[in-house]
Motif scaffolding. Structure first.
Motif, mmCIF file in Angstrom:
data_model
loop_
_atom_site.group_PDB
_atom_site.id
_atom_site.type_symbol
_atom_site.label_atom_id
_atom_site.label_comp_id
_atom_site.label_asym_id
_atom_site.label_seq_id
_atom_site.Cartn_x
_atom_site.Cartn_y
_atom_site.Cartn_z
ATOM 1 N N GLY A 27 -27.870 -8.256 18.896
ATOM 2 C CA GLY A 27 -27.031 -7.978 17.735
ATOM 3 C C GLY A 27 -27.604 -6.946 16.788
ATOM 4 N N GLU A 28 -28.903 -7.074 16.475
ATOM 5 C CA GLU A 28 -29.492 -6.153 15.502
ATOM 6 C C GLU A 28 -29.609 -4.727 16.043
ATOM 7 N N TRP A 29 -29.533 -4.571 17.364
ATOM 8 C CA TRP A 29 -29.657 -3.227 17.962
ATOM 9 C C TRP A 29 -28.340 -2.464 17.970
ATOM 10 N N VAL A 30 -27.220 -3.192 17.998
ATOM 11 C CA VAL A 30 -25.930 -2.508 18.174
ATOM 12 C C VAL A 30 -25.683 -1.562 16.996
ATOM 13 N N GLY A 31 -25.401 -0.317 17.314
ATOM 14 C CA GLY A 31 -25.176 0.693 16.278
ATOM 15 C C GLY A 31 -26.416 1.485 15.915
ATOM 16 N N THR A 32 -27.593 1.008 16.351
ATOM 17 C CA THR A 32 -28.810 1.778 16.066
ATOM 18 C C THR A 32 -28.894 2.964 17.031
ATOM 19 N N THR A 33 -29.693 3.959 16.638
ATOM 20 C CA THR A 33 -29.873 5.154 17.472
ATOM 21 C C THR A 33 -31.345 5.312 17.819
ATOM 22 N N LEU A 34 -31.587 5.856 19.007
ATOM 23 C CA LEU A 34 -32.954 6.038 19.486
ATOM 24 C C LEU A 34 -33.120 7.484 19.914
ATOM 25 N N THR A 35 -34.158 8.132 19.446
ATOM 26 C CA THR A 35 -34.404 9.523 19.850
ATOM 27 C C THR A 35 -35.854 9.699 20.265
ATOM 28 N N LEU B 237 -42.376 12.096 19.572
ATOM 29 C CA LEU B 237 -42.003 11.460 18.308
ATOM 30 C C LEU B 237 -40.781 10.600 18.605
ATOM 31 N N PHE B 238 -40.971 9.296 18.503
ATOM 32 C CA PHE B 238 -39.918 8.331 18.836
ATOM 33 C C PHE B 238 -39.361 7.744 17.544
ATOM 34 N N THR B 239 -38.047 7.671 17.444
ATOM 35 C CA THR B 239 -37.415 7.070 16.270
ATOM 36 C C THR B 239 -36.336 6.086 16.718
ATOM 37 N N HIS B 240 -36.405 4.885 16.210
ATOM 38 C CA HIS B 240 -35.339 3.891 16.424
ATOM 39 C C HIS B 240 -34.769 3.621 15.031
ATOM 40 N N ALA B 241 -33.634 4.247 14.752
ATOM 41 C CA ALA B 241 -33.115 4.323 13.381
ATOM 42 C C ALA B 241 -31.839 3.514 13.211
ATOM 43 N N GLY B 242 -31.532 3.235 11.940
ATOM 44 C CA GLY B 242 -30.244 2.638 11.613
ATOM 45 C C GLY B 242 -30.258 1.125 11.598
ATOM 46 N N TRP B 243 -31.446 0.527 11.482
ATOM 47 C CA TRP B 243 -31.521 -0.930 11.356
ATOM 48 C C TRP B 243 -30.881 -1.342 10.031
ATOM 49 N N ARG B 244 -30.203 -2.467 10.036
ATOM 50 C CA ARG B 244 -29.545 -2.904 8.805
ATOM 51 C C ARG B 244 -30.548 -3.500 7.818
ATOM 52 N N GLU B 245 -31.606 -4.122 8.349
ATOM 53 C CA GLU B 245 -32.625 -4.676 7.445
ATOM 54 C C GLU B 245 -33.971 -4.712 8.144
ATOM 55 N N ALA B 246 -35.038 -4.743 7.356
ATOM 56 C CA ALA B 246 -36.404 -4.776 7.884
ATOM 57 C C ALA B 246 -36.747 -6.211 8.273
#
Lengths: 145, 145
Positions: free
Chosen positions: B79-87, B100-109
């Motif tokens: 659930g927490e991954w849906v909608g996140t982006t990975l580059t 350089l890896f980014t997993h962005a767009g988490w709704r909360e820490a």
């Protein structure tokens, strides 16, 4: 402000994990064998050495609670680290201990911060290895990357 | 929104690092051997399996540039991954390649995000090991933590 946050579960009692983080003797077995020098009581400073005559970081100990909290504030060292705060929050998880590590207060999400994020994960796995096998991978025996 | 960001330097040509990230054959050697199934072209979806009959994550491939960019968007799974982006952003660094890896767009820490942060660092070191030694540590041969 962007933070580094990692969670690692260790198969060891909370008391042992706490001891490895709260004392300079412990720290030298998973982060740097080159020197974690100073007094690890609250309000004191610890200097961390990584192969240079000058410490790479100097931390003021801001919290020590054997229930599972260790806090540091970086007061000198790498420019981007100064003013940041580091906390280790330990919780019992059956026979295991969960370590929630936070390195907070970065001014920007720099490439150096991304480097440090991967490095912290590596050293937290060194802490896990120390507690589970008796052997960590502190500097200078760490993987370089 | 909080992001996971890691930077890891690998002693291998950019082309080889790109191949290991941009293809399902490559991914299966450092992230999950249980299955990276699908077409890895832009607009297609890849399903990632970790021991369950259902994929743990389904990623839409959003960017592929052999100069050094791979982008995914999570469209189903945890659930927490849906909608996140990975580059994955690759740059040449002499004979080495910086990832350089980014997993962005988490709704909360969340604590799950902190867990994933440490896991990603571990799997990026698996990618490094694959390229430098020929052997990664993908699921199910990964360290559990």
């Amino acid at each position: 402000m962007p933070d580094i946050r990692h969670r690692v579960v260790i198969s060891a009692p909370l008391e042992n994990v706490y001891e490895a983080i709260a004392t300079t003797e412990g720290i030298s077995e998973w982060w740097t064998r080159d020197g974690a020098r100073g007094d690890s009581s609250v309000g004191s400073k610890i200097e961390f050495y990584f192969g240079s005559p000058e410490p790479a970081a100097v931390m003021e100990v801001t919290e020590l609670n054997s229930e599972g909290e260790v806090g540091w504030k970086c007061v000198a060292g790498a420019g981007e680290w100064v003013g940041t705060t580091l906390t280790f929050h330990l919780t019992r998880n059956g026979d295991e201990t969960a370590v929630l590590f936070t390195h907070a207060g970065w001014r920007e999400a720099s490439e150096f911060m991304a480097h440090c994020s991967a490095r912290w994960a590596y050293f937290l796995l060194s802490l896990k290895s120390l507690l589970e096998t008796g052997k960590g991978t502190p500097f200078p025996n760490d993987l370089k990357f």
